[in-house]
Design a protein around this motif. Structure first.
Motif, PDB file in Angstrom:
ATOM      1  N   LEU A   1      -0.809  10.838  -0.782  1.00  0.00           N
ATOM      2  CA  LEU A   1      -1.361  10.096  -1.910  1.00  0.00           C
ATOM      3  C   LEU A   1      -1.672  11.016  -3.089  1.00  0.00           C
ATOM      4  O   LEU A   1      -1.527  10.617  -4.254  1.00  0.00           O
ATOM      5  CB  LEU A   1      -2.619   9.336  -1.482  1.00  0.00           C
ATOM      6  CG  LEU A   1      -2.361   8.107  -0.609  1.00  0.00           C
ATOM      7  CD1 LEU A   1      -3.667   7.567  -0.026  1.00  0.00           C
ATOM      8  CD2 LEU A   1      -1.665   7.006  -1.415  1.00  0.00           C
ATOM      9  N   THR A   2      -2.089  12.244  -2.804  1.00  0.00           N
ATOM     10  CA  THR A   2      -2.316  13.214  -3.876  1.00  0.00           C
ATOM     11  C   THR A   2      -1.026  13.460  -4.647  1.00  0.00           C
ATOM     12  O   THR A   2      -1.009  13.485  -5.886  1.00  0.00           O
ATOM     13  CB  THR A   2      -2.842  14.538  -3.301  1.00  0.00           C
ATOM     14  OG1 THR A   2      -4.096  14.309  -2.649  1.00  0.00           O
ATOM     15  CG2 THR A   2      -3.035  15.570  -4.398  1.00  0.00           C
ATOM     16  N   ARG A   3       0.081  13.634  -3.912  1.00  0.00           N
ATOM     17  CA  ARG A   3       1.367  13.868  -4.569  1.00  0.00           C
ATOM     18  C   ARG A   3       1.855  12.614  -5.287  1.00  0.00           C
ATOM     19  O   ARG A   3       2.428  12.697  -6.389  1.00  0.00           O
ATOM     20  CB  ARG A   3       2.390  14.304  -3.521  1.00  0.00           C
ATOM     21  CG  ARG A   3       3.747  14.664  -4.067  1.00  0.00           C
ATOM     22  CD  ARG A   3       3.684  15.812  -5.043  1.00  0.00           C
ATOM     23  NE  ARG A   3       3.909  15.357  -6.407  1.00  0.00           N
ATOM     24  CZ  ARG A   3       3.932  16.147  -7.457  1.00  0.00           C
ATOM     25  NH1 ARG A   3       3.715  17.439  -7.319  1.00  0.00           N
ATOM     26  NH2 ARG A   3       4.153  15.672  -8.651  1.00  0.00           N
ATOM     27  N   ILE A   4       1.621  11.448  -4.690  1.00  0.00           N
ATOM     28  CA  ILE A   4       2.044  10.202  -5.322  1.00  0.00           C
ATOM     29  C   ILE A   4       1.317   9.993  -6.642  1.00  0.00           C
ATOM     30  O   ILE A   4       1.895   9.530  -7.639  1.00  0.00           O
ATOM     31  CB  ILE A   4       1.827   9.018  -4.361  1.00  0.00           C
ATOM     32  CG1 ILE A   4       2.918   9.023  -3.282  1.00  0.00           C
ATOM     33  CG2 ILE A   4       1.834   7.684  -5.106  1.00  0.00           C
ATOM     34  CD1 ILE A   4       2.706   8.032  -2.181  1.00  0.00           C
ATOM     35  N   GLU A   5       0.026  10.336  -6.678  1.00  0.00           N
ATOM     36  CA  GLU A   5      -0.726  10.210  -7.931  1.00  0.00           C
ATOM     37  C   GLU A   5      -0.114  11.094  -9.012  1.00  0.00           C
ATOM     38  O   GLU A   5      -0.020  10.694 -10.176  1.00  0.00           O
ATOM     39  CB  GLU A   5      -2.187  10.580  -7.689  1.00  0.00           C
ATOM     40  CG  GLU A   5      -2.949   9.534  -6.876  1.00  0.00           C
ATOM     41  CD  GLU A   5      -4.266  10.053  -6.318  1.00  0.00           C
ATOM     42  OE1 GLU A   5      -4.768  11.073  -6.843  1.00  0.00           O
ATOM     43  OE2 GLU A   5      -4.781   9.452  -5.368  1.00  0.00           O
ATOM     44  N   GLN A   6       0.344  12.289  -8.630  1.00  0.00           N
ATOM     45  CA  GLN A   6       1.007  13.160  -9.596  1.00  0.00           C
ATOM     46  C   GLN A   6       2.348  12.585 -10.010  1.00  0.00           C
ATOM     47  O   GLN A   6       2.739  12.662 -11.183  1.00  0.00           O
ATOM     48  CB  GLN A   6       1.185  14.562  -9.011  1.00  0.00           C
ATOM     49  CG  GLN A   6       1.741  15.576 -10.011  1.00  0.00           C
ATOM     50  CD  GLN A   6       0.854  15.728 -11.219  1.00  0.00           C
ATOM     51  OE1 GLN A   6      -0.327  16.012 -11.096  1.00  0.00           O
ATOM     52  NE2 GLN A   6       1.413  15.534 -12.412  1.00  0.00           N
ATOM     53  N   ASN A   7       3.091  11.999  -9.039  1.00  0.00           N
ATOM     54  CA  ASN A   7       4.357  11.341  -9.375  1.00  0.00           C
ATOM     55  C   ASN A   7       4.135  10.253 -10.417  1.00  0.00           C
ATOM     56  O   ASN A   7       4.903  10.123 -11.384  1.00  0.00           O
ATOM     57  CB  ASN A   7       4.980  10.713  -8.123  1.00  0.00           C
ATOM     58  CG  ASN A   7       5.498  11.748  -7.143  1.00  0.00           C
ATOM     59  OD1 ASN A   7       5.522  12.937  -7.431  1.00  0.00           O
ATOM     60  ND2 ASN A   7       5.895  11.288  -5.967  1.00  0.00           N
ATOM     61  N   ILE A   8       3.102   9.453 -10.205  1.00  0.00           N
ATOM     62  CA  ILE A   8       2.809   8.361 -11.132  1.00  0.00           C
ATOM     63  C   ILE A   8       2.448   8.912 -12.503  1.00  0.00           C
ATOM     64  O   ILE A   8       2.901   8.394 -13.541  1.00  0.00           O
ATOM     65  CB  ILE A   8       1.683   7.480 -10.567  1.00  0.00           C
ATOM     66  CG1 ILE A   8       2.170   6.743  -9.307  1.00  0.00           C
ATOM     67  CG2 ILE A   8       1.189   6.481 -11.607  1.00  0.00           C
ATOM     68  CD1 ILE A   8       1.076   6.012  -8.555  1.00  0.00           C
TER      69      ILE A   8
ATOM     70  N   LYS B   1      13.127   7.478 -11.580  1.00  0.00           N
ATOM     71  CA  LYS B   1      12.561   6.849 -10.395  1.00  0.00           C
ATOM     72  C   LYS B   1      11.241   7.516 -10.033  1.00  0.00           C
ATOM     73  O   LYS B   1      11.203   8.728  -9.796  1.00  0.00           O
ATOM     74  CB  LYS B   1      13.538   6.929  -9.222  1.00  0.00           C
ATOM     75  CG  LYS B   1      14.769   6.047  -9.388  1.00  0.00           C
ATOM     76  CD  LYS B   1      15.669   6.144  -8.164  1.00  0.00           C
ATOM     77  CE  LYS B   1      16.803   5.138  -8.234  1.00  0.00           C
ATOM     78  NZ  LYS B   1      16.331   3.755  -8.127  1.00  0.00           N
ATOM     79  N   VAL B   2      10.182   6.727  -9.980  1.00  0.00           N
ATOM     80  CA  VAL B   2       8.856   7.221  -9.597  1.00  0.00           C
ATOM     81  C   VAL B   2       8.626   6.841  -8.141  1.00  0.00           C
ATOM     82  O   VAL B   2       8.519   5.658  -7.802  1.00  0.00           O
ATOM     83  CB  VAL B   2       7.760   6.616 -10.492  1.00  0.00           C
ATOM     84  CG1 VAL B   2       6.396   7.199 -10.118  1.00  0.00           C
ATOM     85  CG2 VAL B   2       8.062   6.874 -11.961  1.00  0.00           C
ATOM     86  N   PHE B   3       8.563   7.854  -7.268  1.00  0.00           N
ATOM     87  CA  PHE B   3       8.397   7.604  -5.827  1.00  0.00           C
ATOM     88  C   PHE B   3       6.928   7.326  -5.528  1.00  0.00           C
ATOM     89  O   PHE B   3       6.054   8.137  -5.823  1.00  0.00           O
ATOM     90  CB  PHE B   3       8.878   8.820  -5.033  1.00  0.00           C
ATOM     91  CG  PHE B   3       8.927   8.591  -3.552  1.00  0.00           C
ATOM     92  CD1 PHE B   3       9.929   7.833  -2.993  1.00  0.00           C
ATOM     93  CD2 PHE B   3       7.958   9.121  -2.721  1.00  0.00           C
ATOM     94  CE1 PHE B   3       9.982   7.613  -1.620  1.00  0.00           C
ATOM     95  CE2 PHE B   3       7.993   8.914  -1.355  1.00  0.00           C
ATOM     96  CZ  PHE B   3       9.006   8.156  -0.807  1.00  0.00           C
ATOM     97  N   VAL B   4       6.646   6.169  -4.931  1.00  0.00           N
ATOM     98  CA  VAL B   4       5.256   5.747  -4.728  1.00  0.00           C
ATOM     99  C   VAL B   4       4.960   5.334  -3.294  1.00  0.00           C
ATOM    100  O   VAL B   4       3.908   4.751  -3.024  1.00  0.00           O
ATOM    101  CB  VAL B   4       4.902   4.572  -5.674  1.00  0.00           C
ATOM    102  CG1 VAL B   4       4.937   5.011  -7.128  1.00  0.00           C
ATOM    103  CG2 VAL B   4       5.841   3.374  -5.449  1.00  0.00           C
ATOM    104  N   ALA B   5       5.844   5.638  -2.348  1.00  0.00           N
ATOM    105  CA  ALA B   5       5.675   5.154  -0.968  1.00  0.00           C
ATOM    106  C   ALA B   5       5.174   6.264  -0.052  1.00  0.00           C
ATOM    107  O   ALA B   5       5.755   7.344  -0.008  1.00  0.00           O
ATOM    108  CB  ALA B   5       6.992   4.598  -0.443  1.00  0.00           C
ATOM    109  N   THR B   6       4.066   6.000   0.688  1.00  0.00           N
ATOM    110  CA  THR B   6       3.604   6.964   1.693  1.00  0.00           C
ATOM    111  C   THR B   6       4.393   6.808   2.988  1.00  0.00           C
ATOM    112  O   THR B   6       4.521   7.761   3.759  1.00  0.00           O
ATOM    113  CB  THR B   6       2.108   6.764   1.989  1.00  0.00           C
ATOM    114  OG1 THR B   6       1.896   5.406   2.390  1.00  0.00           O
ATOM    115  CG2 THR B   6       1.274   7.068   0.754  1.00  0.00           C
ATOM    116  N   THR B   7       4.902   5.622   3.235  1.00  0.00           N
ATOM    117  CA  THR B   7       5.735   5.363   4.417  1.00  0.00           C
ATOM    118  C   THR B   7       7.021   4.701   3.944  1.00  0.00           C
ATOM    119  O   THR B   7       7.177   3.478   4.014  1.00  0.00           O
ATOM    120  CB  THR B   7       5.009   4.458   5.431  1.00  0.00           C
ATOM    121  OG1 THR B   7       4.554   3.268   4.761  1.00  0.00           O
ATOM    122  CG2 THR B   7       3.812   5.183   6.028  1.00  0.00           C
ATOM    123  N   PRO B   8       7.976   5.473   3.396  1.00  0.00           N
ATOM    124  CA  PRO B   8       9.185   4.886   2.819  1.00  0.00           C
ATOM    125  C   PRO B   8      10.014   4.144   3.849  1.00  0.00           C
ATOM    126  O   PRO B   8      10.137   4.571   4.996  1.00  0.00           O
ATOM    127  CB  PRO B   8       9.936   6.112   2.277  1.00  0.00           C
ATOM    128  CG  PRO B   8       9.397   7.267   3.043  1.00  0.00           C
ATOM    129  CD  PRO B   8       7.962   6.937   3.353  1.00  0.00           C
TER     130      PRO B   8
END
Length: 466
Positions: free
Chosen positions: A59-66, A335-342
């Motif tokens: 989630l930390t990385r996803i927040e940066q992706n966003i 593409k913004v990757f936002v999935a913790t369980t793709p």
């Protein structure tokens, strides 16, 4: 009463060791701040906390992706805001030029600013960049060689011009191109994506200067302005370089005779099959029965190559190959990757589409306001362009809002997961200090009892002394 075996002392030692182990665990928990310091502390709890920690890190990385996605959209929307301002000014100039009170000289003066604004729109589209991406440039319109010739050995008749005819993907092997100019002056040219001219005729050749598009080409700047454009597959900044040009050698050959090498590629070319190149007097074509052949062979492509056929007419092309590499889609969205369980589906990403905004893409490239009729045409075209730009800006605004919502959701989940991990893994200092005090008291008590237990054998000796 026994002398050989002091069970009371053994019991006290056992309790003392137990209390010492518990005291050690308390020290470890208090000094590390973690309740679970090894799998032995809580096997199930350790497994759960590891899983939650991994999810927290994701989630930390996803927040940066966003945040990266929001930055991408903001940069693009900011650039479009300036494009919109310039299109508004062009619209104003067109309305002014359409008025009958202006002379031809007045309209031409307005057109100078009009054309300058158009060039600036192109500059912004070409140079707006973030994360190595160019959001205001559309994908290229160049088909892969395999799209035109899906089967090796295929042939067809095509029109020449100042444009990329086909792309040869990296990873292609044993490619042969055989061109027949059909009695006219058409020459094959091959370039790397950064603008290196590998095969063809120099810029002094007639096929460059008298072409079907009526765009005289004689200088590197002419090539860069008219051929090295994003729709032709070339990125912004592509620079013409003929230092590795294979123009076929001093003697024309209808087969791929003269070989050169570049970046691991061996390229053979027979020369200009149409006529003499004025620059060096080489590559004289031999017109045998109206057939003028040019042949190119490439053993393997280590990078994408672009094929153009410049000249004044049409040509036949036959293509053979062992295999063609995979093509790259330059029109893919950000593409913004936002999935913790793709799960491999599209909902793993939030897409931000590209918004092609050059003067060509906006439909304003050929406009001029040097005449009243041109100004009236420009008014209608600029209205459409302004609507297009406004639509693009709305798309970026919507993307920013969607990503901001995703960021809030991610941060809320992150907070709750961190709290859950803490409850499982972290030390409760109030509880642990209470345990520490208890274990310290028990340790002192055990030490005291052990001292007393060790006295008991001495009591037995006192009986013998009586």
């Amino acid at each position: 009463m026994f002398v050989n075996t002091n069970t009371s002392a053994l019991n006290a030692i056992n309790q003392l060791n137990t209390n010492a182990n518990r005291l050690e665990k308390s020290y470890e928990a208090l000094s590390s701040g973690k309740r679970i310091n090894s799998a032995a502390d809580d096997a199930a709890g350790l497994q759960i906390s590891v899983r939650l920690t991994a999810q927290s890190n994701a989630l930390t990385r996803i927040e940066q992706n966003i945040n990266d996605g929001i930055s991408y959209a903001q940069v693009a929307e900011g650039a479009l805001a300036e494009v919109s301002n310039m299109a508004q000014r062009m619209y104003q100039l067109a309305i002014q030029a359409a008025n009958g009170s202006l002379t031809t000289t007045d309209k031409q003066a307005l057109d100078v600013e009009f054309q300058g604004l158009k060039q600036e729109i192109n500059r912004i589209a070409n140079e707006t960049e973030i994360f190595g991406r160019f959001p205001l440039l559309g994908g290229d319109n160049v088909p892969s060689l395999g799209d035109i010739f899906p089967i090796s050995g295929g042939s067809g008749t095509f029109s020449s011009g100042i444009r990329s005819f086909a792309a040869i993907p990296a990873g292609s092997n044993n490619i042969s191109l055989t061109l027949d100019s059909l009695g006219l002056d058409d020459d094959i040219q091959i370039f790397t994506q950064d603008g290196r001219h590998l095969v063809g005729t120099d810029l002094n050749d007639n096929s460059w200067q008298n072409n079907a598009d009526n765009i005289p080409i004689s200088t590197p700047q002419d090539v860069e302005n008219n051929l090295f454009t994003p729709p032709n597959g070339f990125p912004p900044g592509a620079s013409y370089d003929a230092s590795n040009l294979n123009s076929g050698g001093p003697v024309y050959s209808p087969s791929a005779a003269n070989s050169t090498s570049y970046n691991g590629m061996t390229i053979s070319f027979g020369g200009d099959g149409d006529r003499t190149s004025p620059a060096d007097g080489n590559n004289d074509g031999v017109n045998t029965g109206g057939t003028l052949i040019e042949a190119v062979h490439i053993d393997t492509t280590t990078e994408p190559l672009y094929v153009a056929v410049v000249g004044s007419g049409s040509f036949d092309l036959t293509v053979n190959y062992s295999n063609l590499g995979n093509t790259v889609n330059n029109d893919e969205p950000f593409k913004v990757f936002v999935a913790t369980t793709p799960d491999g589906n599209n909902d793993d990403f939030i897409d931000i589409e590209k918004t092609a905004s050059s003067s060509v893409d906006l439909g304003i490239a050929p406009l001029t306001i040097a005449s009243a009729s041109g100004a009236q045409t420009a008014i209608s075209a600029l209205q459409n362009a302004l609507n297009t730009i406004a639509g693009y800006r709305s798309e970026y605004g919507a993307s920013i809002n969607v990503l901001s919502s995703a960021a809030r959701t991610s941060m809320n989940s992150h907070e709750n997961i961190v709290a859950a991990t803490s409850r499982i893994q972290d030390t409760d200092y109030a509880s642990e200090t209470a345990k520490l005090a208890r274990e310290q008291v028990l340790q002192q008590a055990s030490q005291s009892i052990l001292s007393q237990a060790n006295i008991q054998p001495e009591l037995a000796l006192s009986l013998l002394n009586q």
